[in-house]
Write a protein that holds these residues in place. Structure first.
Motif, PDB file in Angstrom:
ATOM      1  N   ARG A 145      -0.567  -1.062  -4.325  1.00  0.00           N
ATOM      2  CA  ARG A 145      -1.928  -0.563  -4.206  1.00  0.00           C
ATOM      3  C   ARG A 145      -1.667   1.023  -3.783  1.00  0.00           C
ATOM      4  O   ARG A 145      -1.846   1.320  -2.813  1.00  0.00           O
ATOM      5  N   THR A 183      -5.072   1.508   6.213  1.00  0.00           N
ATOM      6  CA  THR A 183      -4.325   0.609   5.502  1.00  0.00           C
ATOM      7  C   THR A 183      -4.285  -0.830   6.352  1.00  0.00           C
ATOM      8  O   THR A 183      -4.331  -0.863   7.718  1.00  0.00           O
ATOM      9  N   GLU A 187       0.989  -1.129   0.026  1.00  0.00           N
ATOM     10  CA  GLU A 187       0.221  -0.044   0.061  1.00  0.00           C
ATOM     11  C   GLU A 187       0.844   1.311   0.205  1.00  0.00           C
ATOM     12  O   GLU A 187       1.774   1.418   0.861  1.00  0.00           O
ATOM     13  N   PRO A 246       2.193   1.343   5.499  1.00  0.00           N
ATOM     14  CA  PRO A 246       2.113   1.701   3.888  1.00  0.00           C
ATOM     15  C   PRO A 246       3.496   2.279   3.528  1.00  0.00           C
ATOM     16  O   PRO A 246       4.133   2.838   4.609  1.00  0.00           O
ATOM     17  N   ARG A 276      -2.638   4.843  -3.537  1.00  0.00           N
ATOM     18  CA  ARG A 276      -3.626   5.815  -3.129  1.00  0.00           C
ATOM     19  C   ARG A 276      -3.267   7.338  -2.979  1.00  0.00           C
ATOM     20  O   ARG A 276      -2.661   7.647  -1.832  1.00  0.00           O
TER      21      ARG A 276
END
Length: 228
Positions: free
Chosen positions: A29, A61, A2, A65, A31
């Motif tokens: 992933r 998360t 993440e 992350p 974001r």
């Protein structure tokens, strides 16, 4: 992994649009974090509001992350590492260094009607903007969001010494790793001088590699995320 992407001044999460697909293609992933006052229309947002948004993203998360922060937001990423040292796996700083405790966050330019608008390209002549063509300059300027005064003039508060244990990667766009080391040795970034795990990586770009070198930036972030 993440990966949370934190935009610098005047930018919202769309700044990462060209980087995200490249990170997803190699299994991450990513974001972007919507910062209050920089993408949600909240002109009265404060620095505390922005930090709360980053911490909420960290807390949401599943695994620890990688935080990625650009320019002035390097201080925001550092504040998050200070508040969640046990939850931030790594922090990548792109084109900036974190401010010290007690300093203003980003009080760089004149305020107008309670916000700090993009000042135009004059302050960024030279290496900062050398790789931005005319169309890209116009697009960035047109999309820029004035930073709320209470964000820009918010005071940095650091409280947890464990932040120095968080691994850092300093991504060097308009300056070289050698220059970054020299500045830190000279005392220009005291917080980084005290960090215990700092790596420097170079990218041949100006100050905004997410626009001009998105594939290369994604490659460097992939290496950062994948390296123990």
């Amino acid at each position: 992994m993440e990966i949370l992407l934190i935009s610098g001044l005047w930018l919202d999460g769309t700044a990462w649009d060209a980087v995200i697909p490249a990170l997803e293609a190699v299994g991450h992933r990513p974001r972007p974090v919507t910062l209050p006052g920089q993408g949600d229309g909240r002109s009265s947002a404060t620095l505390d509001d922005q930090l709360a948004a980053v911490l909420a993203a960290v807390d949401a998360t599943v695994d620890n992350p990688l935080l990625v922060a650009h320019s002035a937001a390097c201080t925001l990423g550092w504040l998050a590492a200070d508040a969640r040292p046990e939850r931030v796996a790594k922090l990548a700083l792109i084109g900036g260094f974190p401010n010290e405790d007690g300093q203003p966050y980003a009080d760089f330019f004149d305020m107008h009607n309670g916000a700090m608008p993009f000042p135009g390209w004059g302050p960024f002549t030279g290496a900062d903007s050398a790789d931005l063509d005319k169309d890209l300059r116009q697009r960035i300027a047109a999309d820029s969001i004035p930073v709320p005064e209470q964000v820009a003039r918010g005071v940095v508060r650091l409280t947890d010494q464990r932040r120095y244990d968080v691994p850092l990667v300093v991504v060097c766009p308009e300056f070289t790793p050698e220059q970054a080391r020299e500045w830190i040795t000279a005392g220009e970034a005291p917080e980084l001088a005290r960090a215990k795990h700092v790596e420097y990586v170079d990218i041949d770009s100006g100050h905004w590699p997410m626009f001009t070198k998105p594939a290369e930036l994604a490659r460097l972030l992939d290496l950062t995320a994948s390296r123990d």
